[in-house]
Design an enzyme around this catalytic site. Sequence first.
Site, short mmCIF file in Angstrom:
data_model
loop_
_atom_site.label_atom_id
_atom_site.label_comp_id
_atom_site.label_asym_id
_atom_site.label_seq_id
_atom_site.Cartn_x
_atom_site.Cartn_y
_atom_site.Cartn_z
N ARG A 112 64.86 -35.11 -20.47
CA ARG A 112 64.73 -33.83 -21.20
C ARG A 112 64.89 -34.08 -22.60
O ARG A 112 64.34 -33.27 -23.33
CB ARG A 112 65.72 -32.97 -20.38
CG ARG A 112 65.52 -31.40 -21.02
CD ARG A 112 66.29 -30.61 -20.24
NE ARG A 112 66.55 -29.17 -20.80
CZ ARG A 112 66.03 -28.18 -20.80
NH1 ARG A 112 64.83 -28.07 -20.11
NH2 ARG A 112 66.46 -27.03 -21.44
N LEU B 262 62.10 -24.13 -25.62
CA LEU B 262 62.15 -25.06 -24.10
C LEU B 262 63.11 -24.14 -23.49
O LEU B 262 64.28 -23.87 -23.80
CB LEU B 262 62.86 -26.31 -24.71
CG LEU B 262 63.24 -27.25 -23.36
CD1 LEU B 262 62.11 -27.52 -22.81
CD2 LEU B 262 63.89 -28.58 -23.84
N SER B 263 62.61 -23.62 -22.27
CA SER B 263 63.22 -22.92 -21.28
C SER B 263 64.47 -23.65 -20.96
O SER B 263 64.35 -24.81 -20.64
CB SER B 263 62.27 -22.61 -20.15
OG SER B 263 61.10 -21.97 -20.50
N GLN B 264 65.56 -22.82 -20.44
CA GLN B 264 66.77 -23.51 -19.81
C GLN B 264 66.50 -24.30 -18.58
O GLN B 264 65.45 -23.88 -17.94
CB GLN B 264 67.89 -22.63 -19.36
CG GLN B 264 67.38 -21.69 -18.56
CD GLN B 264 68.32 -20.31 -18.69
OE1 GLN B 264 67.95 -19.27 -19.08
NE2 GLN B 264 69.57 -20.61 -17.97
#
Length: 226
Positions: free
Chosen positions: A48, A74-76
């Site tokens: 990530r 960027l999504s959790q």
Amino acid sequence: MHSPDTLPDLLRGVGMTSQRTRDRMVARLAHQGIEDARVLSVMAAEPRHLFLDEALAHRAYEDTSLPIGLGQTLSQPWMVARMTELVLRESPRRVLEIGTGSGYQTLILARLVPELYSLERINALHHRAASRLRLLKAANARLRLADGGHGWPEAAPFEVILLTACAGELPEALLAQLADGGVMILPLADANGKQWLTRVRRQGDQHEVQRLEKVRFVPLLQGVIR
Ligand code: SAH
């Protein structure tokens, strides 16, 4: 934090981007209710930290959304895991994602479904994501710079269409590209502007709409930025 200098080091990560840090993130996801072992194992394996600017990489495995430039995020990890779980429930062959962004959700999906198509409207993000996915050899992910609101007609129908930006209403053009029995998973705003993760299942000419949990996403916008 010392910076890694070889490609294998960069991919594997060190310190705050190490395997141990990734394992802790995945343990947290399992604790928070993510049950699909395929999702957990792919998120434990994939870097990530490569989807962020170097200055933010050390925060990649925190349970938070992070800026990726151009006003986007960027999504959790939890959100990525939850949406991936919802996608896999359909055992899809062909999936369309709207909002490539950093490309992290794209990568996770590409590892778990046979064919992944992803659209992004901002050129700079599209290019960055494409080079990351090339580096990580996600050859089954096809990326295109386009307004996702129009979908990807030549590749339709899709068993799943996933939006990673919040729509104000159900996007008609996308509903038309769903396979019969297929689902669209999207953040959808209600009249008060509250966002709900929503699942829409197509059955013939009917659409069954199911509201899941409250969420927070950037808005779905129109047009392409070159
Ligand atoms: N899944 C991404 C989320 C990025 S944020 C990630 O985890 O990195 C949502 C993305 O949707 C942004 O990159 C934004 O530019 C994109 N987006 C918004 N409206 C869009 C549209 N109509 N078509 C394609 N992409 C869109």
